[in-house]
Design a protein around this motif. Sequence first.
Motif, PDB file in Angstrom:
ATOM      1  N   GLU A   1       0.818  -1.214   0.000  1.00 34.44           N
ATOM      2  CA  GLU A   1       0.000   0.000   0.000  1.00 34.44           C
ATOM      3  C   GLU A   1       0.856   1.271   0.000  1.00 34.44           C
ATOM      4  O   GLU A   1       0.701   2.122   0.860  1.00 34.44           O
ATOM      5  CB  GLU A   1      -0.965  -0.015   1.194  1.00 34.44           C
ATOM      6  N   GLY A   2       1.749   1.353  -0.963  1.00 34.60           N
ATOM      7  CA  GLY A   2       2.548   2.566  -1.109  1.00 34.60           C
ATOM      8  C   GLY A   2       1.709   3.667  -1.739  1.00 34.60           C
ATOM      9  O   GLY A   2       0.562   3.429  -2.112  1.00 34.60           O
ATOM     10  N   GLU A   3       2.302   4.842  -1.873  1.00 34.51           N
ATOM     11  CA  GLU A   3       1.568   5.959  -2.472  1.00 34.51           C
ATOM     12  C   GLU A   3       1.416   5.783  -3.981  1.00 34.51           C
ATOM     13  O   GLU A   3       2.291   5.211  -4.632  1.00 34.51           O
ATOM     14  CB  GLU A   3       2.354   7.245  -2.231  1.00 34.51           C
ATOM     15  N   ARG A   4       0.319   6.287  -4.499  1.00 36.51           N
ATOM     16  CA  ARG A   4       0.123   6.265  -5.950  1.00 36.51           C
ATOM     17  C   ARG A   4       0.768   7.506  -6.547  1.00 36.51           C
ATOM     18  O   ARG A   4       0.984   8.493  -5.852  1.00 36.51           O
ATOM     19  CB  ARG A   4      -1.369   6.302  -6.271  1.00 36.51           C
ATOM     20  N   ASN A   5       1.061   7.419  -7.845  1.00 40.16           N
ATOM     21  CA  ASN A   5       1.524   8.589  -8.576  1.00 40.16           C
ATOM     22  C   ASN A   5       2.751   9.286  -8.017  1.00 40.16           C
ATOM     23  O   ASN A   5       2.831  10.507  -7.985  1.00 40.16           O
ATOM     24  CB  ASN A   5       0.381   9.602  -8.688  1.00 40.16           C
ATOM     25  N   ILE A   6       3.703   8.498  -7.522  1.00 38.92           N
ATOM     26  CA  ILE A   6       4.960   9.076  -7.055  1.00 38.92           C
ATOM     27  C   ILE A   6       5.800   9.507  -8.261  1.00 38.92           C
ATOM     28  O   ILE A   6       5.471   9.156  -9.402  1.00 38.92           O
ATOM     29  CB  ILE A   6       5.751   8.072  -6.187  1.00 38.92           C
TER      30      ILE A   6
ATOM     31  N   ASP B   1       6.674   7.123 -11.054  1.00 39.98           N
ATOM     32  CA  ASP B   1       5.574   6.354 -11.631  1.00 39.98           C
ATOM     33  C   ASP B   1       5.489   6.533 -13.153  1.00 39.98           C
ATOM     34  O   ASP B   1       5.846   7.577 -13.677  1.00 39.98           O
ATOM     35  CB  ASP B   1       4.247   6.805 -10.998  1.00 39.98           C
TER      36      ASP B   1
ATOM     37  N   SER C   1       2.423  -2.460  -9.368  1.00 38.48           N
ATOM     38  CA  SER C   1       2.799  -1.156  -8.811  1.00 38.48           C
ATOM     39  C   SER C   1       2.987  -1.342  -7.314  1.00 38.48           C
ATOM     40  O   SER C   1       2.718  -2.423  -6.775  1.00 38.48           O
ATOM     41  CB  SER C   1       1.715  -0.110  -9.071  1.00 38.48           C
ATOM     42  N   ASN C   2       3.424  -0.292  -6.647  1.00 34.56           N
ATOM     43  CA  ASN C   2       3.630  -0.375  -5.193  1.00 34.56           C
ATOM     44  C   ASN C   2       2.344  -0.141  -4.427  1.00 34.56           C
ATOM     45  O   ASN C   2       2.371   0.052  -3.213  1.00 34.56           O
ATOM     46  CB  ASN C   2       4.672   0.664  -4.747  1.00 34.56           C
ATOM     47  N   SER C   3       1.221  -0.092  -5.126  1.00 31.36           N
ATOM     48  CA  SER C   3      -0.017   0.248  -4.449  1.00 31.36           C
ATOM     49  C   SER C   3      -1.193  -0.572  -4.983  1.00 31.36           C
ATOM     50  O   SER C   3      -1.723  -0.307  -6.048  1.00 31.36           O
ATOM     51  CB  SER C   3      -0.235   1.756  -4.650  1.00 31.36           C
TER      52      SER C   3
ATOM     53  N   ASN D   1      -5.033  -2.003  -4.731  1.00 35.75           N
ATOM     54  CA  ASN D   1      -6.348  -1.639  -4.217  1.00 35.75           C
ATOM     55  C   ASN D   1      -6.977  -2.936  -3.691  1.00 35.75           C
ATOM     56  O   ASN D   1      -7.335  -3.795  -4.473  1.00 35.75           O
ATOM     57  CB  ASN D   1      -7.161  -1.110  -5.396  1.00 35.75           C
TER      58      ASN D   1
ATOM     59  N   SER E   1       5.345   1.669 -10.718  1.00 38.77           N
ATOM     60  CA  SER E   1       5.724   2.720  -9.763  1.00 38.77           C
ATOM     61  C   SER E   1       7.186   3.114  -9.923  1.00 38.77           C
ATOM     62  O   SER E   1       7.594   4.178  -9.480  1.00 38.77           O
ATOM     63  CB  SER E   1       5.511   2.257  -8.322  1.00 38.77           C
TER      64      SER E   1
END
Length: 156
Positions: free
Chosen positions: A28-33, A36, A60-62, A64, A92
């Motif tokens: 559950e990392g941040e989106r749109n880093i 990315d 990705s690192n996130s 859902n 990501s």
Amino acid sequence: MKKIILIILILLLILFAGAQFFQPEKNEGERNIETDLFQTAIVNDPIKALFTASCYDCHSNSTNYPWYSKVSPVSWYLFDHVKVGKEALNFSEWGTYTDSEKISQLVDIGETVSDGEMPLKSFLIIHKEAKLSEEEIQKIVNWTEQEGMRIMEGNQ
Ligand code: HEC
């Protein structure tokens, strides 16, 4: 006989409840880093939506997470897919790939999507909205070609 079945059921229930205490680490990392794909490549909104719905949960690192994916042993099954999926391709970290890595990933994306290998079948059973139509597959393939050309032209 009935008693034995009942005891087995109770034991299974205890095992299932106990398994809930053993949960894999969540992705559950941040989106749109900064690194990315959406920040480091030219991606239009329709393609962003397709990748978000059909690929980002495993690449990705996130992720859902729907509620049932937090239940053992489903959570472990999913954890494994995300781990292996991210090793193969992590959107990501797109910005950290070299140009040749990007191009080879773009080719693989086009191929796996056209062949119907990606998104994984097991994912589509529960994520019906992630299934790609022929038209959507074509859009992704066109995008991989455009982005590949853009990278190559940048290197001339
Ligand atoms: C449910 C998880 C899941 C989803 C959703 C998913 N993938 Fe994958 N992907 C994996 C796993 C696991 C692997 C590595 C093992 C394999 O190749 O089957 C992988 C591998 C890949 C590879 C590398 C293939 C290779 O030959 O090494 C590409 C490219 C890829 N996926 C693209 C995509 C794209 C594009 C989407 C969305 C359209 C997508 N994946 C959706 C789990 C997933």
